[in-house]
Design an enzyme around this catalytic site. Structure first.
Site, PDB file in Angstrom:
ATOM      1  N   CYS A 157       0.750  -1.287  -0.003  1.00 29.23           N
ATOM      2  CA  CYS A 157      -0.168  -0.125  -0.101  1.00 29.23           C
ATOM      3  C   CYS A 157       1.059   1.307  -0.007  1.00 29.23           C
ATOM      4  CB  CYS A 157      -0.873  -0.035   1.202  1.00 29.23           C
ATOM      5  SG  CYS A 157      -1.753  -1.434   1.553  1.00 29.23           S
TER       6      CYS A 157
ATOM      7  N   TRP B  42      -3.720  -1.845  -1.282  1.00 27.77           N
ATOM      8  CA  TRP B  42      -3.696  -3.405  -2.222  1.00 27.77           C
ATOM      9  C   TRP B  42      -3.896  -4.250  -0.981  1.00 27.77           C
ATOM     10  CZ3 TRP B  42      -1.140  -7.894  -2.429  1.00 27.77           C
ATOM     11  CH2 TRP B  42      -1.352  -8.542  -3.328  1.00 27.77           C
TER      12      TRP B  42
ATOM     13  N   ASN C 234       1.498   0.156   5.426  1.00 28.68           N
ATOM     14  CA  ASN C 234       1.941  -0.640   4.327  1.00 28.68           C
ATOM     15  C   ASN C 234       2.795  -1.904   4.950  1.00 28.68           C
ATOM     16  OD1 ASN C 234       3.068  -1.470   2.108  1.00 28.68           O
ATOM     17  ND2 ASN C 234       4.567  -0.115   2.108  1.00 28.68           N
ATOM     18  N   GLY C 235       2.414  -3.146   4.453  1.00 31.55           N
ATOM     19  CA  GLY C 235       3.348  -4.268   4.900  1.00 31.55           C
ATOM     20  C   GLY C 235       2.177  -5.172   5.542  1.00 31.55           C
TER      21      GLY C 235
ATOM     22  N   LYS D 154       2.276 -10.063 -20.338  1.00 27.91           N
ATOM     23  CA  LYS D 154       1.418  -8.926 -20.827  1.00 27.91           C
ATOM     24  C   LYS D 154      -0.158  -9.161 -20.831  1.00 27.91           C
ATOM     25  CE  LYS D 154       4.140  -5.656 -20.357  1.00 27.91           C
ATOM     26  NZ  LYS D 154       4.493  -6.263 -19.133  1.00 27.91           N
TER      27      LYS D 154
ATOM     28  N   GLU E 267      -2.102 -10.098 -17.849  1.00 27.81           N
ATOM     29  CA  GLU E 267      -1.831  -9.047 -16.872  1.00 27.81           C
ATOM     30  C   GLU E 267      -3.200  -7.906 -17.437  1.00 27.81           C
ATOM     31  OE1 GLU E 267       2.185  -7.178 -14.979  1.00 27.81           O
ATOM     32  OE2 GLU E 267       2.229  -7.667 -17.074  1.00 27.81           O
TER      33      GLU E 267
ATOM     34  N   HIS F   1       6.564 -31.405 -25.053  1.00 25.84           N
ATOM     35  CA  HIS F   1       6.798 -32.255 -23.697  1.00 25.84           C
ATOM     36  C   HIS F   1       5.342 -31.591 -22.896  1.00 25.84           C
ATOM     37  CE1 HIS F   1      10.432 -33.615 -24.704  1.00 25.84           C
ATOM     38  NE2 HIS F   1      10.842 -32.533 -24.815  1.00 25.84           N
TER      39      HIS F   1
HETATM   40  C1  G6P Z   1       4.608  -6.070 -10.545  1.00 18.88           C
HETATM   41  C2  G6P Z   1       4.417  -5.192 -11.878  1.00 18.88           C
HETATM   42  C3  G6P Z   1       5.232  -5.618 -12.856  1.00 18.88           C
HETATM   43  C4  G6P Z   1       6.661  -5.494 -12.439  1.00 18.88           C
HETATM   44  C5  G6P Z   1       6.934  -6.194 -11.063  1.00 18.88           C
HETATM   45  C6  G6P Z   1       8.389  -5.823 -10.554  1.00 18.88           C
HETATM   46  O1  G6P Z   1       4.219  -7.277 -10.777  1.00 18.88           O
HETATM   47  O2  G6P Z   1       2.940  -5.287 -12.036  1.00 18.88           O
HETATM   48  O3  G6P Z   1       5.120  -4.805 -14.031  1.00 18.88           O
HETATM   49  O4  G6P Z   1       7.502  -6.165 -13.552  1.00 18.88           O
HETATM   50  O5  G6P Z   1       6.010  -5.646 -10.041  1.00 18.88           O
HETATM   51  O6  G6P Z   1       8.689  -4.827 -10.432  1.00 18.88           O
HETATM   52  P1  G6P Z   1      10.008  -3.819 -10.369  1.00 18.88           P
HETATM   53  O7  G6P Z   1       9.275  -2.626  -9.713  1.00 18.88           O
HETATM   54  O8  G6P Z   1      10.728  -4.763  -9.457  1.00 18.88           O
HETATM   55  O9  G6P Z   1      10.529  -3.971 -11.825  1.00 18.88           O
END
Ligand code: G6P
Length: 605
Positions: free
Chosen positions: A2, A75, A99-100, A481, A484, A500
């Protein structure tokens, strides 16, 4: 994970809290809330489920006054995204944002229930508010109560406390999760990152792990994990307070994809001057015996592409792991090895923990990071900026290709230092690399074709992406992608592994995206593609013109990428992966920039 913010200000604070939360929304957007203390010292709060806009709408109809406040964008970890579970959590005279994860919250809650304090939410955070309220009921001052609570907490947290009747006091603390203090003129701030505070101040103190801080408008007193008063530096930072806009594009993602030629040009100009690679002192790979790369998500896939480059160009043994596995596997690390940590945000909890594990065990830690003020940038021996600029869309695009550009430079430096390529070889590879921004620019022309193909993909329940060699991680990125953004199930596979397992899934309904430039591995990948088509699989072949004319018979669709770029062409092939996902999401009407359940920076493990 968060985002949190706290302000002891000189203006009405609710709009400032919302502005800061906008800048923290990349951390989560399930719900948001603020609490303020009004002119009479009364603590009140507003919370709303969903995006921040719902909270700001509520503040229009039910305003909150006051010059002191805390705010939160959530979140969800413990408890669904409901108003009751939204922060700030309030018990008695105290309100808390967090946050945490408080790992011992069940034990604390049982103890509190036994003492007559009943929980109202499903969250771990509420126990922090309850415990602090209990300490205050027992006669402790707000600061003593917060301290007593902090001493009981296990897990990771950044916390800010506000107290009814105390308009000039805020307590904040961090352990595991980041927290900064911002210094203004007669105003003080705390926040999850410096970017959130950028509209208000550029004078920032980065708290260290275990610190807590007692804040008034006059300043702050910082205490370390043993509660000793400590002094921490104030840094002047430059993160830019300007509002971030879509620049006329429908979504941030479309803008960020289109920015790639420019930012790739910037990053290459930064690291390559004439035929020379310019890196910070000490970046000599000649005695390095192994490279260990660690990252998460798309950044991990950038490392996956780079593994091919480091091994093939520089003969450098290379390990690659997702941070959440690496950190607990206790891998033995050679003291002649280097650890390389790739992260857009520089705040991803697992990647940061992996870095802390490696520190002291390897000869050098290197961060490839986009956010220059981040924890990973600060905690590595050498931080290499990816210079992609602010990336707003949760799904990474320009940060990914800029990570690849920096990693390509590093692989070439390693190859040259280790005698695998001479000056002429280096110059030839650098010419290929310098061509990449223009080739990416040409690849942007595939947007319209991808938009048409997206109509087909958006009807599918499952999509398979296949690639070989360094295009295998590109296929993985295409699948990541797509899932997501469009919520379509997608898998990336090494084409050679098709037989496989995934071949059992092939039928006339499953689109299979084959990423195969006309290179040394082309024939092999095309054979795998034939195996798909023999089973009525519907193939989209992404190749160059030569590849498409040689192997295009029987495919459902082809997409031509520009030729060139040498071994660095995976950077070019990232573009259609981005556009296919983008336009499929647009066709399905999903939230492109803030897909459900995701967050841009994952600050809990
Ligand atoms: C989240 C984001 C991704 C990102 C990943 C790693 O999952 O949605 O887009 O690649 O975190 O984040 P970072 O900031 O460490 O690249």
């Amino acid at each position: 994970m968060c985002g949190i913010i706290g302000i002891l200000g000189s203006h009405q604070v609710a709009p400032q809290l919302v502005e800061a939360l906008k800048r923290l929304e990349y951390r989560g957007y399930d719900s948001a809330g603020v609490a303020t203390i009004d002119g009479e010292g009364r603590l009140d709060r507003r919370r709303a489920v969903g995006k921040l806009v719902h909270l700001s709408d509520r503040l229009v109809t039910e305003p909150l006054s006051g010059r002191s406040g805390i705010g939160h964008t959530r979140w969800a970890t413990h408890g669904a995204a409901t108003e009751i579970n939204a922060h700030p959590h309030r018990r008695g005279r105290v309100a808390v944002v967090h946050n945490g994860i408080i790992e011992n919250f069940r034990e604390l809650r049982e103890e509190l229930v036994a003492a007559g304090y009943a929980p109202e939410s499903d969250t771990d955070t509420e126990t922090v508010a309850m415990l602090t309220a209990k300490h205050m009921d027992e006669g402790k001052s707000p600061v003593e109560a917060a301290r007593a609570t902090l001493s009981r907490l296990q897990g990771a947290f950044a916390l800010a406390f506000l107290f009814d009747g105390e308009g000039d006091l805020m307590v904040a603390a961090r352990k595991g999760s980041p927290l900064v203090v911002g210094h203004g003129e007669g105003e003080m701030f705390v926040g999850s990152d410096a970017i959130a505070l950028a509209p208000f101040t550029d004078r920032i103190t980065y708290l260290e792990d275990g610190d807590h801080v007692v804040v008034t408008r006059e300043g702050s007193d910082i205490f370390d994990a043993d509660a000793n008063p400590v002094s921490r530096d104030i840094a002047q930072i430059d993160v830019g307070a300007t509002a971030i806009d879509k620049g006329g594009y429908r979504h941030f993602m479309a803008k960020e994809i289109a920015e790639q030629p420019a930012v790739l040009g910037d990053v290459l100009n930064h690291y390559v001057k004439d035929d020379r690679i310019v890196l910070p002192d000490g970046m000599d790979f000649s005695t390095v015996d192994r490279l260990t790369m660690v990252a998460c998500g798309t950044a991990y896939l950038a490392g996956h592409v780079a593994k091919y480059w480091f091994e093939q160009l520089a003969g450098l043994p290379c390990d690659l792991d997702v941070a959440s596995e690496f950190r607990y596997r206790e891998p033995p690390l050679s003291e002649k090895s280097w650890g390389l940590f790739i992260s857009q945000s520089g705040e991803t909890a697992d990647t940061l923990a992996a870095l802390h594990y490696a520190r002291g065990k390897v000869a050098r830690t290197i961060g490839v990071v986009n956010v220059g003020t981040s924890a990973i940038a600060r905690d590595t021996d050498t931080a290499l900026p990816t210079l992609a600029g602010v990336e707003v869309c949760v799904a990474s695009s320009k940060a990914f290709t800029c990570q690849l550009a920096v990693l390509a430079v590093l692989a070439l430096k390693a190859a040259h230092d280790r005698g695998c390529i001479d000056d002429a070889g280096l110059a030839a590879h650098l010419a290929d690399l310098r061509a990449i921004p223009a080739l990416v620019n040409q690849a942007l022309n595939s947007a319209e074709a991808c938009a048409e193909l997206a109509e087909w993909l958006s009807e599918a329940d499952d999509v398979l992406f296949l690639g070989r060699g360094p295009l295998y991680p590109v296929a993985l990125e295409g699948a990541l992608k797509l899932k997501e953004l469009s919520y379509i199930h997608a898998e990336g596979y090494a084409s050679g592994e098709l037989k496989h397992g995934p071949i059992a899934l092939i039928d006339q309904n499953m689109p299979v995206v084959v990423v195969a430039p006309r290179d040394a591995l082309f024939e092999k990948t095309v054979s795998n593609m034939q195996e798909v088509m023999a089973r009525h699989g519907q193939v989209l072949l992404i190749s160059d013109n030569d590849g498409l004319s040689e192997a295009g018979d029987g495919i459902r669709a082809g997409l031509a990428m520009p030729e060139g770029g040498g071994v660095f062409r995976p950077i070019v092939y990232a573009v259609p992966m981005q556009y296919l996902a983008y336009y499929t999401a647009v066709a399905k009407g999903t939230d492109v920039d803030q897909p459900r359940n995701l967050a841009k920076s994952v600050t809990v493990e």
